[in-house]
Structure formats: structure tokens, C-alpha cells
Design a protein around this motif. Structure first.
Motif, PDB file in Angstrom:
ATOM      1  N   GLU A   8      41.092 -30.523  36.292  1.00 56.93           N
ATOM      2  CA  GLU A   8      40.561 -29.075  36.533  1.00 56.93           C
ATOM      3  C   GLU A   8      41.598 -28.691  38.040  1.00 56.93           C
ATOM      4  OE1 GLU A   8      36.725 -27.395  36.801  1.00 56.93           O
ATOM      5  OE2 GLU A   8      35.990 -28.969  35.139  1.00 56.93           O
ATOM      6  N   THR A   9      41.866 -27.359  38.224  1.00 57.71           N
ATOM      7  CA  THR A   9      42.318 -27.115  39.137  1.00 57.71           C
ATOM      8  C   THR A   9      41.207 -26.105  40.153  1.00 57.71           C
ATOM      9  OG1 THR A   9      44.447 -26.633  38.341  1.00 57.71           O
ATOM     10  CG2 THR A   9      44.097 -25.480  39.920  1.00 57.71           C
ATOM     11  N   PHE A  10      40.964 -26.379  41.178  1.00 58.07           N
ATOM     12  CA  PHE A  10      40.155 -25.649  42.279  1.00 58.07           C
ATOM     13  C   PHE A  10      41.392 -24.839  43.194  1.00 58.07           C
ATOM     14  CE2 PHE A  10      37.873 -29.121  40.832  1.00 58.07           C
ATOM     15  CZ  PHE A  10      36.551 -28.576  40.388  1.00 58.07           C
ATOM     16  N   THR A  11      41.050 -23.436  43.103  1.00 57.49           N
ATOM     17  CA  THR A  11      42.046 -22.474  44.151  1.00 57.49           C
ATOM     18  C   THR A  11      40.902 -22.000  45.046  1.00 57.49           C
ATOM     19  OG1 THR A  11      43.522 -22.401  42.198  1.00 57.49           O
ATOM     20  CG2 THR A  11      43.609 -20.599  44.018  1.00 57.49           C
ATOM     21  N   LEU A  13      38.718 -22.698  46.964  1.00 58.71           N
ATOM     22  CA  LEU A  13      37.433 -23.142  46.880  1.00 58.71           C
ATOM     23  C   LEU A  13      37.063 -23.322  48.316  1.00 58.71           C
ATOM     24  CD1 LEU A  13      34.980 -24.012  45.362  1.00 58.71           C
ATOM     25  CD2 LEU A  13      35.700 -26.340  45.646  1.00 58.71           C
ATOM     26  N   PHE A  32      43.573 -29.286  44.080  1.00 58.77           N
ATOM     27  CA  PHE A  32      43.046 -28.340  44.978  1.00 58.77           C
ATOM     28  C   PHE A  32      43.996 -27.724  45.866  1.00 58.77           C
ATOM     29  CE2 PHE A  32      40.358 -32.042  44.815  1.00 58.77           C
ATOM     30  CZ  PHE A  32      39.306 -31.802  44.681  1.00 58.77           C
ATOM     31  N   CYS A  35      42.103 -24.868  49.582  1.00 55.62           N
ATOM     32  CA  CYS A  35      40.686 -24.957  49.591  1.00 55.62           C
ATOM     33  C   CYS A  35      40.327 -25.322  50.941  1.00 55.62           C
ATOM     34  CB  CYS A  35      40.237 -26.208  48.676  1.00 55.62           C
ATOM     35  SG  CYS A  35      40.522 -25.739  47.094  1.00 55.62           S
TER      36      CYS A  35
END
Length: 224
Positions: A8-11, A13, A32, A35
Motif C-alpha cells: 500500500e501507499t500512504f500519502t 498521512l 510513505f 507523512c
């Protein structure tokens, strides 16, 4: 129950503020981007990352401040540029594999002086009850500086990771040191601790020079 997160990619956050615990996570091939994991008002270090594994992951333009990391393993972490772990503490944290440029630094100098002092006192107190803080013995860094972690609490590879004690400052007064040796010794101006580990990062284009300069200290009986 552990949570598995993969690919997954968290932008952007944002996890901001104390009184939070993130635990029981296995992250694999996670990205990440921009973030934040930070708190700036709790010297008790109540923002905690515990019992977490991270593998084959990456981070870019992220900010970390005032976090307590415990029982964490990072196996491979690509970093687009130098990332600073500011005002953080570590207990049983292992870094191994290919790790991008990483540095531990003091708390944010923009905080009011009283709060800075309280954070610094809490950080020093925390390590009094830690048997070991970091294990970097199997890490391949592109650049690394962990002067804000007591060196005697770092598990290291003595071939490329050198233990220095504060008395090296007095012993080298008036001595012209090689560049990277001088930088390592100067870190005692910034850290409250009486020991630190200086690292010759294997993946740096300047690795050979790092190693030669730090070996100078060892040959002179100024590093272990």
C-alpha cells in the motif's frame, strides 16, 4: 491479533499528537509519502510505535518527532533523501538490510526552551532502563548518524561501526583530525550522552574515506 499490510501507499498521512500507540503491525512493500508521525508537547513520550516489522518499504518527505520506538524491526528501507528522527527514543530496534540516509537528532529547536529541557531530561532518563537500544550490525547504510543514541547501547559491526567515548574530545584537542573523524568527534557538542557510534556507511560513494578516517581514531586508541 497482528495486522498485515502489504503493497500500500500512504500519502499525506498525519498522525499528530501524544497518547497513541501503534502496535502489532507487519508492513511489507509499503510506501510513505509526505507523512507525519509526531508530537511536540509530551516529554513523557506517549506517542509509541511498538511490536512492528517493516520490510522492503520506502519513505519520502516524511517527518518524525518525539516518538518512542520499541521492539521494531526494519529490514530494507529506501529513503529519497536524509530523514531525521528528532527527539525519538529506541528500545530493541533493529535496522538491517539496505537502509537509506537516516539520522537521529535532538528535539525541534523551535520549541520553547522549557519544553526542550523537559524532553531532553526525559530522553536521558529513558535510556537508564534500556539494556540495548539499536541493533545496526546488519544494516547497509547509504548514510547514517545516530549520535542521539547512547553508543554503548548500540549493537554494531565493529568493522565499520566505531564506538567513541566523550573523553576523545579532550584527547584530540589541538590535533588535526581527518574530515570524517573530526565530524564524529564534534557530535559530542550536540549529544548529552557520553558515548556514540560513528558509522562508515557501506553504500556511500565515500565509504572508503569514511572507513580510513574512522580507522585513524581506532589506531590512535581513540575508538573501539
Amino acid at each position: 491479533m497482528r495486522q498485515q499490510i502489504g503493497g500500500e501507499t500512504f500519502t499525506r498521512l498525519r498522525q499528530y499528537g501524544s497518547g497513541r500507540v501503534f502496535e502489532g503491525l507487519d508492513l511489507d512493500r509499503v510506501k510513505f509519502d509526505s507523512c507525519i508521525l509526531a508530537q511536540h508537547d509530551d516529554p513523557g513520550l506517549g506517542l509509541v510505535v511498538r511490536d512492528v516489522t517493516i520490510s522492503r518499504s520506502s519513505a519520502a518527505n516524511c517527518s518524525v518527532h518525539g516518538v518512542r520506538f520499541e521492539d521494531v524491526t526494519v529490514d530494507g528501507l529506501s529513503l529519497a533523501k536524509l530523514h531525521q528522527l528528532s527527539g525519538c527514543v529506541f528500545k530493541h530496534v533493529t535496522l538491517k538490510g539496505r537502509i537509506g540516509p537516516l539520522m537521529t537528532t535532538p528535539v525541534n529547536y523551535g520549541m520553547e526552551e522549557r519544553l526542550q529541557a523537559e524532553f531532553n531530561a526525559a530522553i536521558e532518563s529513558y535510556y537508564r532502563d534500556v539494556d540495548w537500544a539499536l541493533d545496526i550490525s546488519e544494516a547497509e547504510f547509504s548514510d547514517a548518524d545516530f549520535y542521539m543514541v547512547p553508543g554503548h547501547l548500540v549493537r554494531r559491526n565493529p568493522e565499520t561501526q566505531f564506538l567513541l567515548h566523550r573523553d576523545v574530545v579532550d584527547k584530540t584537542q589541538g590535533v588535526e583530525l581527518p574530515v570524517y573523524a573530526g565530524i564524529a568527534v564534534s557530535r559530542f557538542e550536540l549529544t548529552p550522552f557520553d558515548s556514540l557510534v560513528a558509522i562508515a556507511p557501506r553504500r556511500s560513494k565515500n565509504f572508503a574515506q569514511y572507513l580510513e578516517d574512522l580507522e585513524y581514531l581506532r589506531r590512535a586508541g581513540l575508538a573501539e
